[in-house]
Write a protein that holds these residues in place. Sequence first.
Motif, PDB file in Angstrom:
ATOM      1  N   LEU A  84       0.838  -1.201   0.000  1.00  0.00           N
ATOM      2  CA  LEU A  84       0.000   0.000   0.000  1.00  0.00           C
ATOM      3  C   LEU A  84       0.874   1.252   0.000  1.00  0.00           C
ATOM      4  O   LEU A  84       0.616   2.205  -0.743  1.00  0.00           O
ATOM      5  N   ARG A  85       1.924   1.225   0.812  1.00  0.00           N
ATOM      6  CA  ARG A  85       2.824   2.383   0.921  1.00  0.00           C
ATOM      7  C   ARG A  85       3.494   2.676  -0.424  1.00  0.00           C
ATOM      8  O   ARG A  85       3.556   3.814  -0.867  1.00  0.00           O
ATOM      9  N   GLU A  86       3.959   1.622  -1.088  1.00  0.00           N
ATOM     10  CA  GLU A  86       4.637   1.825  -2.377  1.00  0.00           C
ATOM     11  C   GLU A  86       3.674   2.343  -3.446  1.00  0.00           C
ATOM     12  O   GLU A  86       4.030   3.233  -4.222  1.00  0.00           O
ATOM     13  N   PHE A  87       2.467   1.797  -3.476  1.00  0.00           N
ATOM     14  CA  PHE A  87       1.494   2.282  -4.461  1.00  0.00           C
ATOM     15  C   PHE A  87       1.177   3.750  -4.203  1.00  0.00           C
ATOM     16  O   PHE A  87       1.177   4.574  -5.121  1.00  0.00           O
ATOM     17  N   ILE A  88       0.899   4.078  -2.922  1.00  0.00           N
ATOM     18  CA  ILE A  88       0.560   5.461  -2.578  1.00  0.00           C
ATOM     19  C   ILE A  88       1.731   6.389  -2.909  1.00  0.00           C
ATOM     20  O   ILE A  88       1.548   7.467  -3.480  1.00  0.00           O
ATOM     21  N   THR A  89       2.940   5.959  -2.564  1.00  0.00           N
ATOM     22  CA  THR A  89       4.106   6.817  -2.768  1.00  0.00           C
ATOM     23  C   THR A  89       4.349   7.070  -4.250  1.00  0.00           C
ATOM     24  O   THR A  89       4.533   8.205  -4.683  1.00  0.00           O
ATOM     25  N   GLU A  90       4.308   5.993  -5.053  1.00  0.00           N
ATOM     26  CA  GLU A  90       4.627   6.146  -6.477  1.00  0.00           C
ATOM     27  C   GLU A  90       3.515   6.798  -7.282  1.00  0.00           C
ATOM     28  O   GLU A  90       3.768   7.649  -8.116  1.00  0.00           O
ATOM     29  N   GLU A  91       2.285   6.367  -7.022  1.00  0.00           N
ATOM     30  CA  GLU A  91       1.204   6.743  -7.934  1.00  0.00           C
ATOM     31  C   GLU A  91       0.347   7.888  -7.423  1.00  0.00           C
ATOM     32  O   GLU A  91      -0.406   8.478  -8.187  1.00  0.00           O
ATOM     33  N   VAL A  92       0.399   8.140  -6.114  1.00  0.00           N
ATOM     34  CA  VAL A  92      -0.448   9.206  -5.573  1.00  0.00           C
ATOM     35  C   VAL A  92       0.400  10.384  -5.085  1.00  0.00           C
ATOM     36  O   VAL A  92       0.216  11.513  -5.536  1.00  0.00           O
ATOM     37  N   LEU A  93       1.371  10.111  -4.193  1.00  0.00           N
ATOM     38  CA  LEU A  93       2.155  11.209  -3.639  1.00  0.00           C
ATOM     39  C   LEU A  93       3.086  11.820  -4.676  1.00  0.00           C
ATOM     40  O   LEU A  93       3.268  13.038  -4.716  1.00  0.00           O
ATOM     41  N   PRO A  97       2.779  12.186  -8.037  1.00  0.00           N
ATOM     42  CA  PRO A  97       2.101  13.177  -8.888  1.00  0.00           C
ATOM     43  C   PRO A  97       1.663  14.431  -8.128  1.00  0.00           C
ATOM     44  O   PRO A  97       1.777  15.539  -8.660  1.00  0.00           O
ATOM     45  N   ILE A  98       1.171  14.261  -6.885  1.00  0.00           N
ATOM     46  CA  ILE A  98       0.753  15.448  -6.128  1.00  0.00           C
ATOM     47  C   ILE A  98       1.976  16.339  -5.879  1.00  0.00           C
ATOM     48  O   ILE A  98       1.933  17.552  -6.080  1.00  0.00           O
ATOM     49  N   ALA A  99       3.076  15.726  -5.435  1.00  0.00           N
ATOM     50  CA  ALA A  99       4.285  16.504  -5.146  1.00  0.00           C
ATOM     51  C   ALA A  99       4.770  17.219  -6.394  1.00  0.00           C
ATOM     52  O   ALA A  99       5.151  18.393  -6.358  1.00  0.00           O
ATOM     53  N   HIS A 100       4.730  16.503  -7.526  1.00  0.00           N
ATOM     54  CA  HIS A 100       5.163  17.095  -8.792  1.00  0.00           C
ATOM     55  C   HIS A 100       4.297  18.304  -9.136  1.00  0.00           C
ATOM     56  O   HIS A 100       4.792  19.356  -9.538  1.00  0.00           O
ATOM     57  N   ARG A 101       2.979  18.149  -8.966  1.00  0.00           N
ATOM     58  CA  ARG A 101       2.042  19.223  -9.302  1.00  0.00           C
ATOM     59  C   ARG A 101       2.254  20.437  -8.402  1.00  0.00           C
ATOM     60  O   ARG A 101       2.195  21.577  -8.838  1.00  0.00           O
ATOM     61  N   SER A 157       6.462  22.397  -4.539  1.00  0.00           N
ATOM     62  CA  SER A 157       7.098  23.042  -3.392  1.00  0.00           C
ATOM     63  C   SER A 157       8.078  22.075  -2.727  1.00  0.00           C
ATOM     64  O   SER A 157       7.954  20.866  -2.871  1.00  0.00           O
ATOM     65  N   PRO A 158       9.070  22.607  -1.996  1.00  0.00           N
ATOM     66  CA  PRO A 158      10.087  21.727  -1.406  1.00  0.00           C
ATOM     67  C   PRO A 158       9.502  20.757  -0.374  1.00  0.00           C
ATOM     68  O   PRO A 158      10.035  19.659  -0.209  1.00  0.00           O
ATOM     69  N   ASP A 159       8.421  21.146   0.294  1.00  0.00           N
ATOM     70  CA  ASP A 159       7.833  20.248   1.295  1.00  0.00           C
ATOM     71  C   ASP A 159       6.621  19.506   0.728  1.00  0.00           C
ATOM     72  O   ASP A 159       5.740  19.068   1.458  1.00  0.00           O
ATOM     73  N   ALA A 160       6.605  19.333  -0.603  1.00  0.00           N
ATOM     74  CA  ALA A 160       5.423  18.765  -1.259  1.00  0.00           C
ATOM     75  C   ALA A 160       5.122  17.348  -0.782  1.00  0.00           C
ATOM     76  O   ALA A 160       3.955  16.974  -0.621  1.00  0.00           O
ATOM     77  N   LEU A 193       5.769  15.988   2.177  1.00  0.00           N
ATOM     78  CA  LEU A 193       5.146  16.035   3.505  1.00  0.00           C
ATOM     79  C   LEU A 193       3.687  16.462   3.393  1.00  0.00           C
ATOM     80  O   LEU A 193       2.795  15.885   4.018  1.00  0.00           O
ATOM     81  N   ARG A 194       3.437  17.469   2.549  1.00  0.00           N
ATOM     82  CA  ARG A 194       2.060  17.918   2.335  1.00  0.00           C
ATOM     83  C   ARG A 194       1.192  16.759   1.830  1.00  0.00           C
ATOM     84  O   ARG A 194       0.071  16.549   2.290  1.00  0.00           O
ATOM     85  N   ALA A 195       1.728  16.018   0.880  1.00  0.00           N
ATOM     86  CA  ALA A 195       0.957  14.913   0.310  1.00  0.00           C
ATOM     87  C   ALA A 195       0.669  13.841   1.354  1.00  0.00           C
ATOM     88  O   ALA A 195      -0.431  13.275   1.391  1.00  0.00           O
ATOM     89  N   THR A 196       1.635  13.566   2.240  1.00  0.00           N
ATOM     90  CA  THR A 196       1.378  12.540   3.259  1.00  0.00           C
ATOM     91  C   THR A 196       0.384  13.039   4.303  1.00  0.00           C
ATOM     92  O   THR A 196      -0.367  12.243   4.864  1.00  0.00           O
ATOM     93  N   LEU A 197       0.377  14.346   4.563  1.00  0.00           N
ATOM     94  CA  LEU A 197      -0.634  14.883   5.483  1.00  0.00           C
ATOM     95  C   LEU A 197      -2.030  14.712   4.890  1.00  0.00           C
ATOM     96  O   LEU A 197      -2.970  14.321   5.593  1.00  0.00           O
ATOM     97  N   VAL A 198      -2.155  14.973   3.596  1.00  0.00           N
ATOM     98  CA  VAL A 198      -3.437  14.716   2.913  1.00  0.00           C
ATOM     99  C   VAL A 198      -3.809  13.246   3.071  1.00  0.00           C
ATOM    100  O   VAL A 198      -4.945  12.903   3.434  1.00  0.00           O
ATOM    101  N   GLY A 199      -2.830  12.377   2.826  1.00  0.00           N
ATOM    102  CA  GLY A 199      -3.085  10.944   2.957  1.00  0.00           C
ATOM    103  C   GLY A 199      -3.547  10.569   4.359  1.00  0.00           C
ATOM    104  O   GLY A 199      -4.435   9.735   4.516  1.00  0.00           O
ATOM    105  N   SER A 200      -2.961  11.196   5.375  1.00  0.00           N
ATOM    106  CA  SER A 200      -3.333  10.853   6.752  1.00  0.00           C
ATOM    107  C   SER A 200      -4.801  11.203   7.018  1.00  0.00           C
ATOM    108  O   SER A 200      -5.532  10.445   7.651  1.00  0.00           O
ATOM    109  N   GLN A 201      -5.255  12.359   6.478  1.00  0.00           N
ATOM    110  CA  GLN A 201      -6.653  12.731   6.702  1.00  0.00           C
ATOM    111  C   GLN A 201      -7.594  11.803   5.933  1.00  0.00           C
ATOM    112  O   GLN A 201      -8.643  11.398   6.443  1.00  0.00           O
ATOM    113  N   LEU A 202      -7.198  11.438   4.703  1.00  0.00           N
ATOM    114  CA  LEU A 202      -8.097  10.611   3.889  1.00  0.00           C
ATOM    115  C   LEU A 202      -8.189   9.180   4.430  1.00  0.00           C
ATOM    116  O   LEU A 202      -9.273   8.601   4.493  1.00  0.00           O
ATOM    117  N   ILE A 203      -7.051   8.617   4.836  1.00  0.00           N
ATOM    118  CA  ILE A 203      -7.095   7.249   5.344  1.00  0.00           C
ATOM    119  C   ILE A 203      -7.870   7.221   6.669  1.00  0.00           C
ATOM    120  O   ILE A 203      -8.612   6.277   6.946  1.00  0.00           O
TER     121      ILE A 203
END
Lengths: 196, 196
Positions: free
Chosen positions: A123-132, A134-138, A141-144, A146-156
């Motif tokens: 699950l971690r690898e799928f989320i990291t590669e395919e979800v975080l 692209p979000i970080a790329h979009r 920002s340098p802390d992108a 961390l931002r993406a994992t915070l989003v993930g924490s709220q959604l999960i």
Amino acid sequence: MARTGRRPGVSGTREAILDAARRAFAEQGYQHATIRGVADLAGVDPALVHHYFGTKQRLFVAAVQLPVNPVEHLMAVLEEDPEQIGRRLVATFLSVWDHAAEQSPLLALVRSAVGDDRAAALLREFITEEVLGPIAHRLGSPDARLRATLVGSQLIGLAMARYIVKVEPLASVPAAQVAAAVGPTVQRYLTGELAP
Amino acid sequence: MARTGRRPGVSGTREAILDAARRAFAEQGYQHATIRGVADLAGVDPALVHHYFGTKQRLFVAAVQLPVNPVEHLMAVLEEDPEQIGRRLVATFLSVWDHAAEQSPLLALVRSAVGDDRAAALLREFITEEVLGPIAHRLGSPDARLRATLVGSQLIGLAMARYIVKVEPLASVPAAQVAAAVGPTVQRYLTGELAP
């Protein structure tokens, strides 16, 4: 038990590939599983796996039987005005879960990720590669990440509270109300001040 | 295996009560388990259970071996300025998890809640009675229970992402940084606009 004895047609081959994919992802993780390895397990040509599923990401989405492809929805949401994606992202996430069956492989995957380190890695690898990724790329920002994992924490957590542990009233309020309440959280994690 | 043959002393009795409590909570849920039932299972007088543990809530906290009593911490945090409790609540939550052992019964309870409906009910009942109830009472607003469950969704997701699935970089950043980032979310769920 009687068997039909027919040789597998298109849907039989497709199912054999999906079975092989579930085994490959479970045993090797998302990062190390390959289209070729899945084809070998299923006893078919890799070109056939590509033909049916296109990419590893789509194969994974099909293998866990998601009603929609969350990565493609995510991409569509990310194309929009960055200041408006919080609520859209939550609404999309809720619609995936609201349409997933009670015994869906998505739920099974989240459940096993909690109890089993290998499933957690998948699950971690799928989320990291395919979800975080692209979000970080979009965001750019340098802390992108961390931002993406915070989003993930709220959604999960939302999935846990609403669909798995089913804490009321959160489990029963309309999805639109949840999206309105949680959307600004996701928006701040993506584009707002993280440490005011 | 050699046995000591000694009769249980104070710590043996205490352990027998905790064993009985874990069985009672697992089988009957939080709401229906009673001090008397636990005493019966352990073969001791209910007064002894009261003597060692005081309340059902404290017995539960001891049974799942939490390093601190989250309900008492919660009460202390709720006594403070309501506009300041978001970050404090997150910091307290993180310190409970940071100090819980890798194989703690807390982790085991969360894991089993994801895979097992009865364990999910146990967790839900404990959270509803001992955590959401007090928060809702303290807030006094008509939507207080929804607010409390939203807080719960963010906190359980934080535990999943940081401690169970261990998604980086969220799993490794200092607790103070996480509290600064997530605190405002919890603050808004408690006292802010839910549907702007």
